[in-house]
Each structure stands twice: as C-alpha cells, then as structure tokens.
Design an enzyme around this catalytic site. Structure first.
Site, mmCIF file in Angstrom:
data_model
loop_
_atom_site.group_PDB
_atom_site.id
_atom_site.type_symbol
_atom_site.label_atom_id
_atom_site.label_comp_id
_atom_site.label_asym_id
_atom_site.label_seq_id
_atom_site.Cartn_x
_atom_site.Cartn_y
_atom_site.Cartn_z
ATOM 1 N N SER A 110 0.812 -1.219 0.000
ATOM 2 C CA SER A 110 0.000 0.000 0.000
ATOM 3 C C SER A 110 0.844 1.269 0.000
ATOM 4 O O SER A 110 1.947 1.309 0.561
ATOM 5 C CB SER A 110 -0.905 -0.001 1.234
ATOM 6 O OG SER A 110 -1.592 1.226 1.366
ATOM 7 N N TYR A 134 -2.258 5.462 -4.275
ATOM 8 C CA TYR A 134 -3.199 6.564 -4.117
ATOM 9 C C TYR A 134 -2.562 7.787 -4.772
ATOM 10 O O TYR A 134 -1.353 8.026 -4.607
ATOM 11 C CB TYR A 134 -3.437 6.898 -2.644
ATOM 12 C CG TYR A 134 -4.265 5.901 -1.877
ATOM 13 C CD1 TYR A 134 -5.584 5.635 -2.235
ATOM 14 C CD2 TYR A 134 -3.742 5.262 -0.754
ATOM 15 C CE1 TYR A 134 -6.352 4.738 -1.507
ATOM 16 C CE2 TYR A 134 -4.510 4.363 -0.015
ATOM 17 C CZ TYR A 134 -5.812 4.108 -0.399
ATOM 18 O OH TYR A 134 -6.564 3.218 0.320
ATOM 19 N N THR A 160 -5.883 2.758 -6.953
ATOM 20 C CA THR A 160 -7.154 2.707 -6.241
ATOM 21 C C THR A 160 -8.049 3.825 -6.739
ATOM 22 O O THR A 160 -7.700 5.008 -6.663
ATOM 23 C CB THR A 160 -6.937 2.827 -4.732
ATOM 24 O OG1 THR A 160 -6.277 1.634 -4.268
ATOM 25 C CG2 THR A 160 -8.248 2.976 -3.985
ATOM 26 N N LYS A 225 -8.273 -0.584 -9.201
ATOM 27 C CA LYS A 225 -8.903 -1.255 -8.060
ATOM 28 C C LYS A 225 -10.118 -0.454 -7.589
ATOM 29 O O LYS A 225 -10.063 0.770 -7.488
ATOM 30 C CB LYS A 225 -7.894 -1.392 -6.917
ATOM 31 C CG LYS A 225 -8.391 -2.195 -5.732
ATOM 32 C CD LYS A 225 -7.282 -2.369 -4.704
ATOM 33 C CE LYS A 225 -7.701 -3.287 -3.570
ATOM 34 N NZ LYS A 225 -8.819 -2.716 -2.782
ATOM 35 N N HIS A 249 -13.440 -1.968 -1.555
ATOM 36 C CA HIS A 249 -12.534 -1.502 -0.507
ATOM 37 C C HIS A 249 -12.841 -2.183 0.830
ATOM 38 O O HIS A 249 -12.699 -1.591 1.896
ATOM 39 C CB HIS A 249 -12.643 0.022 -0.355
ATOM 40 C CG HIS A 249 -11.332 0.692 -0.035
ATOM 41 N ND1 HIS A 249 -10.657 1.487 -0.926
ATOM 42 C CD2 HIS A 249 -10.581 0.702 1.084
ATOM 43 C CE1 HIS A 249 -9.564 1.957 -0.369
ATOM 44 N NE2 HIS A 249 -9.494 1.478 0.850
ATOM 45 N N GLY A 303 -7.608 -9.690 2.638
ATOM 46 C CA GLY A 303 -7.221 -8.532 3.423
ATOM 47 C C GLY A 303 -7.230 -8.785 4.916
ATOM 48 O O GLY A 303 -6.239 -9.203 5.510
#
Length: 355
Positions: A110, A134, A160, A225, A249, A303
């Site tokens: 991430s 991001y 994302t 995503k 998410h 996740g």
C-alpha cells in the site's frame, strides 16, 4: 492465553487478534463504513452460491498453479493492499512479504504502508510485489512513487479508484483513532497521524484520463482497483489498464455498495478474456476462493484475515492463513472434480435463487 487454541480455519484468527490488540486498533482493522452492511454482504454473497460438483473425474491431487499478469504463481490467492501493518507487528509489511515469498504468491504493498517499498523489497526480494497507488498531493509525486516501485523490482501498479476521500467509519470516529507514534508512513511526503489527514491529501478529481496518464509513465502493467460495474471495467480496458480489481474496498468506503462477488459475473462478461479480473472482499475460506474462480476471477486477494494473523503470530501467522486457504481450495477442487485451475468455470456453481 487464547481460549481458541490452534486455529483450524481462517475465521478464527479474528477472535485471536481481538484478544491481543487494543480495542481502537482492532476496530480500525475490522470496521467498515457507517452501518457496515457491505462488510457483511461481502461475506454473505459467497453463501448465496452452491457447488455443482462432478464425479469420477480421476482427480486426486489438484494443481493450484496459475499465471497472473504473466507471472506464474503457486496459487490464485494473494495479499490485498493494507496499510499501517506495524500497528500489529514490529516488522509490519516486511513480515507479510516474507510469508508471501515463502508461499510463492503475490503481495500488493500500500501507499500507506508503514514500511517503505524499498524495505519490503529487501525483506522479500523473490516475492512477486505490486504497488498500490493513491494519487496524493499531486501527479508529480505519484510519478516519483511509480519510479521508486519500478526501481525496487515491483511488477505492477494498482491504482485505487474508489477513494476520492476516506469513507465514514463510525467505530474509528468513536475511538478517536490516531496512529501511534511508532507507526510512520514513509511513502507520504509529510507526516500523517489520522485518517482525516490522509484524506485531505487525496486528489479527489481523478478521471479516466488519470488511468491513461499512469499507463503512459510506466512500462509496468496498471490495474484499477475498486471497480464494481461492467461499464467501468470496459472503460479501464479502453484507457490502457491491464486488468481490474473487483472490489468495494472491503466495505470501508461507500456503505451499501454491491458485494464484490455479486459484481463479478457482469464484469467478467463485459471484458476480453485476456483482461485480468481479480477480486477482493469477503474471502474467508477455500470454498470462497473456488466460487470466485468459478465466476471468472483470475485470482482472489485477502485482506483482514492477513492482518488478524499478523497480529496473532507475525510472519508465521500470515503463512498459516495462506497455507490454510491453499489447502482448503485444493480440497474443494478435489471434491468438485477439478484437476487444475483451468478446469474451474461457471458450471461449477449455481446461485441459490436458481434452485
């Protein structure tokens, strides 16, 4: 002392993590947006499908090997992007990466990782690693992150698309959750100690031209995503993406969004066969893995169970969850008459509404 003992299934790691984590941290991991209806529906969607197994197929040892984005992996099960893993383990994402490397599968790292991508790459140099992006602050800084990922040996960029701002998470608000001082976010240009601070840094006005721009600045494949409609999957392909993550998410953004599994079939039907369709959200067992593959996902990504296992037993816990999912999937394939992942298709499942 745990009241459960050695976990026998993936779901048990949640209770084990709850026993060892401070309540605000556990709530941050477990929680979703607002009423959390999508969190529950992600899991319940799998229960709405039933298997139609075939018999006398001569299957004894199914193979889970497959190819995802041109990379051969041992199983169609990877680790979804989850930030701030040092909340629960001193080695954070580095421990997760080592476990993923040992299982010969994929980890998505991430942007809000608590270890830098360079640290993760050094900890698990042979692991297949993708970088989740991001768009923060500005596109130029995002370009620098992509270049760092390329230099560090990452093999895909995952943009994302479903987070122009962070969802309203009531449990987190009630707990006034802030990052502990020891948890840093090295990919951010400035410090951030709360979800609000991170949300303020997100560029909200992303468009499909952002996908085309991202594809133009890297030779790595780009996946989008957060896709839940066939129309958006088609647009992703049209703007140069190599694939999509069918994802809401983890129910942490728009509550009452459709469950990932429910969105999957229409998306698979809408895109070319060579376009990679991946799924995350609600996967808790090998049965879930097999159902997602039958409905057209190339692979699934997990996740929260990874986070729970990391909290409970570090690297060993993550490896155990991945091993359990692998063993359960292989078991279900054997009982369903599937010798390999290539044998898995939509004839294997039926929606309960059709019974």
């Amino acid at each position: 002392m745990s009241s459960i003992g050695k976990p026998v299934c993936v779901r048990e790691y949640e209770s084990l993590a709850q026993q060892v984590l401070p309540r605000p941290i556990f709530n941050f991991i477990r929680g979703g947006a607002e009423e959390q209806s999508t969190v529950g529906d992600n899991e319940n969607a799998f229960k709405r499908y039933r298997f139609l197994p075939r018999m006398l197929c001569g299957v004894s040892k199914p193979s889970l090997e497959t190819v995802v984005l041109g990379q051969r992996v041992s199983m169609p099960i990877g680790v979804a992007p989850m930030g701030m893993q040092k909340l629960v383990d001193p080695d954070g994402e580095m421990a997760t990466a080592r476990a993923v490397q040992s299982m010969d599968t994929i980890m998505v790292v991430s942007t809000v990782s608590s270890c830098s991508m360079e640290e993760v790459a050094a900890a698990a140099p042979r692991a297949i690693k993708w970088f989740q992006l991001y768009i923060l602050d500005n596109q130029e800084y995002s370009r620098q992150l992509v270049q760092r990922a390329e230099k560090s040996g990452f093999q895909a960029i995952v943009l994302t698309a479903d987070a122009p701002r962070i969802g309203k998470r009531w449990d987190t608000q009630r707990d006034s959750f802030v990052l502990p001082a020891h948890v840093k976010l090295p990919h951010l240009t400035q410090g951030a100690d709360s979800l609000g601070n991170i949300s303020d840094r997100m560029v909200p006005a992303l468009t499909w031209s952002t996908v085309a721009w991202l594809c133009s600045i890297t030779k790595l494949p780009v996946l989008v995503k957060g896709i839940l409609t066939a129309e958006d999957a088609v647009l992703a392909a049209r703007h140069g993406a190599a694939g999509v993550f069918v994802s809401n998410h983890g129910g942490r953004q728009l509550d009452s969004a459709i469950a990932s599994l429910d969105a999957l079939p229409a998306i698979v039907r809408a895109v070319p066969s060579q376009f990679e369709v991946l799924l995350d959200g609600g996967v808790r067992s090998g049965m879930d893995v097999l159902k997602a593959l039958a409905l057209g996902a190339k692979a699934v990504f997990v996740g929260r169970p990874i986070y729970y296992a990391l909290a409970y037993r570090g690297e060993e816990g993550v490896r155990s969850v991945l091993s359990t999912l692998r063993e359960e999937t292989e078991h279900c394939m054997c009982l369903s008459g599937c010798a390999s992942t290539e044998d898995i298709d939509s004839r294997l499942v039926v929606h309960q509404s059709q019974l």
